[in-house]
Write an enzyme that holds these catalytic residues in place. Structure first.
Site, PDB file in Angstrom:
ATOM      1  CG  ASP A 131     -15.771  38.228  27.125  1.00 51.26           C
ATOM      2  OD1 ASP A 131     -15.104  38.440  28.139  1.00 51.26           O
ATOM      3  OD2 ASP A 131     -15.803  38.994  26.160  1.00 51.26           O
ATOM      4  CE1 TYR A 175      -9.091  39.248  21.256  1.00 52.00           C
ATOM      5  CE2 TYR A 175      -9.963  41.456  21.003  1.00 52.00           C
ATOM      6  CZ  TYR A 175      -8.937  40.614  21.386  1.00 52.00           C
ATOM      7  OH  TYR A 175      -7.794  41.150  21.901  1.00 52.00           O
ATOM      8  CB  SER A 176     -16.702  38.098  22.726  1.00 60.97           C
ATOM      9  OG  SER A 176     -15.980  37.659  23.835  1.00 60.97           O
TER      10      SER A 176
HETATM   11  C1  FRU Z   1     -14.594  41.603  26.991  1.00 63.30           C
HETATM   12  C2  FRU Z   1     -13.668  41.539  25.782  1.00 63.30           C
HETATM   13  C3  FRU Z   1     -14.431  41.612  24.489  1.00 63.30           C
HETATM   14  C4  FRU Z   1     -13.497  40.928  23.530  1.00 63.30           C
HETATM   15  C5  FRU Z   1     -12.904  39.831  24.390  1.00 63.30           C
HETATM   16  C6  FRU Z   1     -11.486  39.474  24.082  1.00 63.30           C
HETATM   17  O1  FRU Z   1     -14.060  41.019  28.120  1.00 63.30           O
HETATM   18  O2  FRU Z   1     -12.695  42.567  25.856  1.00 63.30           O
HETATM   19  O3  FRU Z   1     -14.791  42.908  24.066  1.00 63.30           O
HETATM   20  O4  FRU Z   1     -14.144  40.419  22.408  1.00 63.30           O
HETATM   21  O5  FRU Z   1     -12.995  40.294  25.726  1.00 63.30           O
HETATM   22  O6  FRU Z   1     -11.075  38.396  24.869  1.00 63.30           O
END
Ligand code: FRU
Length: 485
Positions: free
Chosen positions: A41, A100-101
């Site tokens: 992402d 994470y994102s």
């Molecule tokens: C989407 C996701 C998000 C998460 C991230 C982890 O592709 O699963 O929900 O924060 O990727 O890499």
């Protein structure tokens, strides 16, 4: 625990990488890609200190979905970029299994980064922490603290991807989540200072049973004061002309009432009908809404041959401007990308022919093609690499467009079908990179992103139809490479 000296190694590898030419025929020229590792992402997209900041999920150690860091490239013009750099490392108790994102928001001359700290205990039980970090003008990133500890009652620990927006001087954060009875939802927090956050409640929509998890929400204000709620739901059943990937990304448009937390909206529409497009993020620049997405798909990384051969997998999409017209978000490439045009190879006007074949002098191209459909019901464009090809077909009678990559020797393969309205004129805006093709249809009412891995470099493009074909316009440019310095 990741040892600190590994990061010196990564930095050295990056520096070494950009000293040499990468000769892989799959190395993309104008899509943001990493020298190695797995990208997913886009995160923290912002305009700060005179530059675009593009952060992204990056595992710099291998091509698997673990060790999620935030990487960063900066650019003023989308042609010259800073070299990739690791910015957020999953090394603290609150993010040890992944930074994470999340998003970025500029306040008081600081770029604030919001992200989810993913933690798993010895029994693989997940905990999620919403965290804040700041990035300053000297390139120093400081993790501050956990601002939201765990999830509200009634939701599972699938609680992530904060997106902050501002309305009437109050900050709102929407966070993707899952209810205890496994329904995808988003919840809203608010804050006056970005530090203290209050839980306000769940966003009320008509989508009460729409997948089991909503990832990567965005709340984007449009020119008409309505909002586009963009998100990536998981668990939607595939249909003949829709929802054909394992997970989807799309939007609803409506009126948002932040007092009642209600979004009164129209139906859900996917943003991209191709194969590899997920977790888009939108940021504002000069009153335009610009979207960048992940060119990839979760849980599919093993299928991509660049993974084993080049030690790298996935990329980011071109920046696309979103514009609402008649309840639909149209997408067009961000204007700055016109500077990628190197030389014009072809300019055709009003040609009637049975079949037209182009043998371009490079493999990274922009093509604008307008066909007059008065004579035709079926047209096909083939992107050929000697004895393999990707085909794009349009049938005016059924108003169906098909992309077929089953004639490529290497995976990933598959077919995608979608509805596209056309009466007399059919317009394509096509960007071909070394392993990604992005196509915009009918001025951007639809878009498709396709990854492909040809065995050789010799591209020819065939445009054909059973009857005579009328090409009203065809423009073709060679495109430059973006650089990293
Ligand atoms: C989407 C996701 C998000 C998460 C991230 C982890 O592709 O699963 O929900 O924060 O990727 O890499």
């Amino acid at each position: 625990m990741i040892e600190e000296n590994l990061y010196d190694k990564v930095k050295k590898q990056i520096d070494e990488y950009y000293k040499k030419e990468d000769c892989s025929i799959w190395k993309n020229n104008f899509h943001i890609e990493m020298p190695f590792g797995l990208v997913n992402d886009p995160n923290g997209l912002s305009y700060y200190n005179g530059e675009f900041y593009i952060f992204y999920q990056w595992n710099p150690f291998d091509c698997e979905h673990n060790n999620k860091h935030w990487g960063l490239v900066r650019t003023k013009d989308f042609i010259n970029f800073s070299k990739p750099k690791v910015v957020l490392k999953p090394v603290d108790w609150f993010d040890k299994n992944g930074c994470y994102s999340g998003c970025g928001i500029v306040r008081d001359d600081k770029l604030n980064l919001f992200y989810t700290g993913n933690v798993k205990d010895e029994n693989n039980e997940r905990s999620s922490y919403q965290c804040i970090a700041t990035y300053d003008k000297n390139g120093i990133c400081t993790k501050n603290e956990v601002v939201i500890d765990g999830q509200p009652e009634g939701y599972t620990a699938h609680f992530r991807d904060p997106y902050v927006f501002i309305e009437n001087e109050i900050y709102y954060s929407i966070i993707g989540t899952q209810t205890n009875d496994l329904k995808g939802k988003v919840v809203i927090y608010n804050s006056k200072n970005l530090k203290e956050w209050n839980f306000v409640g769940e966003l009320k929509t008509n989508m009460n049973d729409f997948g089991y998890m909503w990832e990567c929400p965005n709340m984007v204000k449009l020119d008409n004061e309505k909002y586009a709620f963009i998100f990536s739901p998981q668990g939607i059943e595939g249909e003949e002309f829709k929802y054909q990937n394992i997970y989807q990304s799309g939007y609803v448009i409506g009126n948002l009432n932040l007092n009642t937390l209600t979004l009164n909206h129209e139906g859900f529409k996917e943003l991209d009908m191709g194969f590899e497009f997920y977790a888009p993020q939108v940021f504002k620049y000069n009153n335009e809404n610009i979207m960048i997405a992940w060119v990839g798909m979760p849980e599919k990384e093993e299928e991509y041959p660049s993974n084993n051969r080049d030690g790298r997998v996935f990329a980011l999409s071109m920046p696309r401007v979103l514009e609402e017209k008649d309840g639909v978000l149209y997408q067009r490439p961000f204007k700055a990308l016109e500077k990628l045009r190197k030389d014009k190879q072809l300019e055709l006007r009003n040609i009637e022919t049975k079949e037209y074949t182009i043998n371009p002098s490079s493999r990274t191209l922009e093509m604008k093609l307008n066909l007059d459909l008065n004579l035709n019901t079926l047209v096909e464009i083939k992107f050929k690499f000697k004895n393999e090809y990707i085909s794009l077909m349009y049938n005016k009678n059924t108003q169906v467009c098909i992309i077929d990559r089953n004639h490529m020797k290497l995976k990933p393969n598959g077919i995608r079908k979608f509805k596209l309205k056309a009466s007399n004129s059919l317009k394509f805006h096509i960007f071909i990179d070394n392993s990604i093709i992005e196509i915009y249809y009918q001025d951007g009412i639809e878009a498709t992103t396709v990854m492909y891995f040809p065995k050789n470099n010799e591209l020819s493009i065939e445009i054909k139809s059973q009857e005579n074909l009328f090409i009203s316009e065809l423009d073709l440019w060679n495109l430059k490479k973006i650089n990293y310095n």
